[in-house]
Design a protein around this motif. Sequence first.
Motif, short mmCIF file in Angstrom:
data_model
loop_
_atom_site.label_atom_id
_atom_site.label_comp_id
_atom_site.label_asym_id
_atom_site.label_seq_id
_atom_site.Cartn_x
_atom_site.Cartn_y
_atom_site.Cartn_z
N LEU A 167 38.90 46.00 44.38
CA LEU A 167 38.85 46.25 42.95
C LEU A 167 38.34 47.66 42.66
N TYR A 185 43.31 44.71 37.12
CA TYR A 185 43.01 43.49 36.38
C TYR A 185 43.25 42.24 37.24
N TYR A 188 40.36 41.92 39.48
CA TYR A 188 39.21 41.47 38.69
C TYR A 188 39.24 39.96 38.51
N GLN A 205 33.65 45.63 33.90
CA GLN A 205 34.43 45.28 32.71
C GLN A 205 34.65 46.50 31.81
#
Length: 361
Positions: A167, A185, A188, A205
Amino acid sequence: MSVWRWISTRGVVLAGAWLVAMSPAMAQESGSEAVEDAPAVSGVDAQVSEVEGEFAENGDRQNAYDAILAQGTEAYNGGDYEGARQRFVEAAQVLPQRPEAYRNLARANFWMERYAEATHHYDHYLRLAPEAADAEQIRSERRMAANQAGGEGYVVPGSQRQALEALERELNRGQALTASGGGAYGLYRTVLRMGYAAPELGSVQARLAQRLLDEHDARLLGEASGLVPTLTAADWAVQRERLQLASELSGDALLTDMVERRLMVVEAAEALVDGRYERAIRRAGEAAEANPDLRFVGWYRVAALAAGGQPAEALTALDQFRAQAGWDEATDARAGVLRAQLLQALGRYEEAARELEAALR
């Protein structure tokens, strides 16, 4: 197994006050009552209110956090520590900077005899709320968990660590979101499914939200010279998803405002692609006013007026837009071709011929 039998089998002497402090009510929202028939091995009384004001967040995310925390509390009070643990992890993932979920997660882990992990989450709580009214109680509980762990520290599972590293790489130099739901994403979401919960998730985030917005803008700016959107309906759907995900991930008011303004552009383009010209005309005008940094949005209103059978209005809009656009010669020539077409549609044939000749030189 009774409380005292559980204690004796572990060779641990726990004061009665400590047992009361770790009753399930501690996992509840502020102002709520303890469950009267809660299992003796669980629970605690509410301490949320002392730190709530300091950690106020985006309203929708706060509501989601509160709802999930309440579900975890119900499971905890019913002795379902695994179910409670899962809900508290989810709550921490929604608002990683709120402390209550980590305290409750630590306690659920403690009763599941996951002592090293309990110590880990007690540390998260104390880092986020060092001055909370129950801080000394939590430090005492942490020492108990650490003693039970026998000096063993918590280690992030290897698969979870690898997902976090992937990530990080994607956030630094990859795509934020692909058409298939991949990119940063997608990674994530994988990290969340693996149960990762830590305050550091908040910065992830925020970075991901900004990357989604940047990627959205880069895709738009790459099309800044077009008279009409060259993206397909599917492309615009991904653009919309980028914005919606950025808004969900971020509690930043400035980013949220930017997302709302960019959504106007997406809505104008989608309406134009779908042939809903009246909506495209209206939304493009609003989008152009709200997004002065995206000069090309004015094209969409001109194109919608032209495609919608309003050549006089389209010509006026084009002339106004062209006068302040500052285009390069190639783009201005394309505008000239459109202007010639509009003049022809109005029956002004000689002007149309001169305009077209000038544009094609």
